[in-house]
Design an enzyme around this catalytic site. Structure first.
Site, PDB file in Angstrom:
ATOM      1  N   ALA A   5       0.796  -1.227   0.000  1.00  0.00           N
ATOM      2  CA  ALA A   5       0.000   0.000   0.000  1.00  0.00           C
ATOM      3  C   ALA A   5       0.829   1.279   0.000  1.00  0.00           C
ATOM      4  CB  ALA A   5      -0.916   0.000   1.220  1.00  0.00           C
ATOM      5  N   ASN A  25       1.186  -4.206   7.622  1.00  0.00           N
ATOM      6  CA  ASN A  25       2.184  -4.791   6.729  1.00  0.00           C
ATOM      7  C   ASN A  25       3.068  -3.713   6.118  1.00  0.00           C
ATOM      8  OD1 ASN A  25       1.623  -7.654   6.815  1.00  0.00           O
ATOM      9  ND2 ASN A  25      -0.295  -7.198   5.783  1.00  0.00           N
ATOM     10  N   HIS A  37      -0.749   7.181   4.461  1.00  0.00           N
ATOM     11  CA  HIS A  37       0.565   6.694   4.851  1.00  0.00           C
ATOM     12  C   HIS A  37       1.590   7.806   4.649  1.00  0.00           C
ATOM     13  CE1 HIS A  37      -1.197   2.652   4.656  1.00  0.00           C
ATOM     14  NE2 HIS A  37      -1.682   2.995   3.480  1.00  0.00           N
TER      15      HIS A  37
END
Length: 263
Positions: free
Chosen positions: A120, A186, A216
């Protein structure tokens, strides 16, 4: 036509299957034994649905894992021991030192290869390059909606129903984050493997009641200079805990399997 084995058949795997390059066909699918008959009926005879790697008599050109850390523990060694290439999306599983050691050993003995997929997040190539010249610090912050943190230890650390402003509910190492939040962190493990390692990468996890996207941010510094990357990603409609970009990173690995010139 190259042939693919996929581990798992949830929301991510279905997205990957829908976008699979024409030059690569899904030939084998691994699911828990209790789901074999159901999934086989859904996919038809073109795909062989199995519950064990050992029951595959042929050699896939690529194996991709889309099923979570438990599936890595169950099937990873068997895949690598056969000399196959394993595209790993649940990179957080490698926070378990014993498992990481066993996977490396199986790959070394059998000739298999582990591909830790970016998932991601963006910028992993730059972070890994910076490591070669000396990294000094790496911090990752993950910010998601209350719904995206449900079903995780976040429920015991913060009031997901009552939160009214962005709230940091976890601060620690990437190893701790990956172990505590296997379905959500992850990315932290991937960043750690590309940079300073599991125990020297700092992680903050945030619940944001106003967020509609998975956000993120990576900050890093070292001899190369400074890196600051922010990504605002949409989750899969079928599973708010899974990033669409994570699924697309699996698709990219599949495309690279068919075309070595794909960047």
């Amino acid at each position: 036509m190259k042939q693919l084995m996929m581990i798992g058949f949830g929301a991510m795997a279905r997205e990957v299957l829908a976008l699979l390059p024409a030059e690569l066909s899904l030939k084998w699918l691994l699911v828990p034994a209790a789901r074999v008959a159901e999934v086989q009926a859904e996919l038809g005879p073109a795909v062989t649905v199995l519950s064990r790697v050992e029951d595959c008599a042929a050699t896939p050109d690529l194996v991709v894992e889309c099923a979570g850390q438990a599936a890595v523990r169950e099937h990873g060694r068997a895949v690598l021991a056969r000399g196959w290439t394993l595209g790993l999306i649940s990179v957080g599983a490698l926070a378990d030192e014993a498992l990481a050691r066993d996977l490396r050993l199986a790959a070394g003995q059998g000739g298999g290869r582990i591909l830790a997929l970016a998932g991601a997040i963006a910028g992993i190539d730059g972070l890994a390059a910076a490591r070669e010249g000396g990294l000094e610090s790496v911090t990752y912050q993950g910010r998601k909606s209350p719904q995206s943190w449900r079903g995780s230890p976040a429920e015991t650390l913060v009031d997901l129903d009552g939160v009214t402003a962005p709230t940091v509910f976890f601060s620690g190492t990437a190893r701790e984050a990956a172990r505590l939040f296997p379905a959500n962190a992850n990315v932290a493990a991937t960043i750690a493997l590309a940079g300073l390692g599991m125990d020297h990468t700092r992680v903050e996890l945030v619940v944001d009641p106003d967020s509609r996207r998975n956000q993120h941010r990576i900050r890093a510094s070292g001899r190369f200079g400074e890196l600051d990357i922010a990504l605002s990603g949409l989750p899969l409609a079928a599973n708010p805990k899974t990033s669409t970009l994570a699924a697309l990173s699996v698709v990219r690995a599949c495309r690279q399997c068919t075309d070595p010139l794909v960047i």
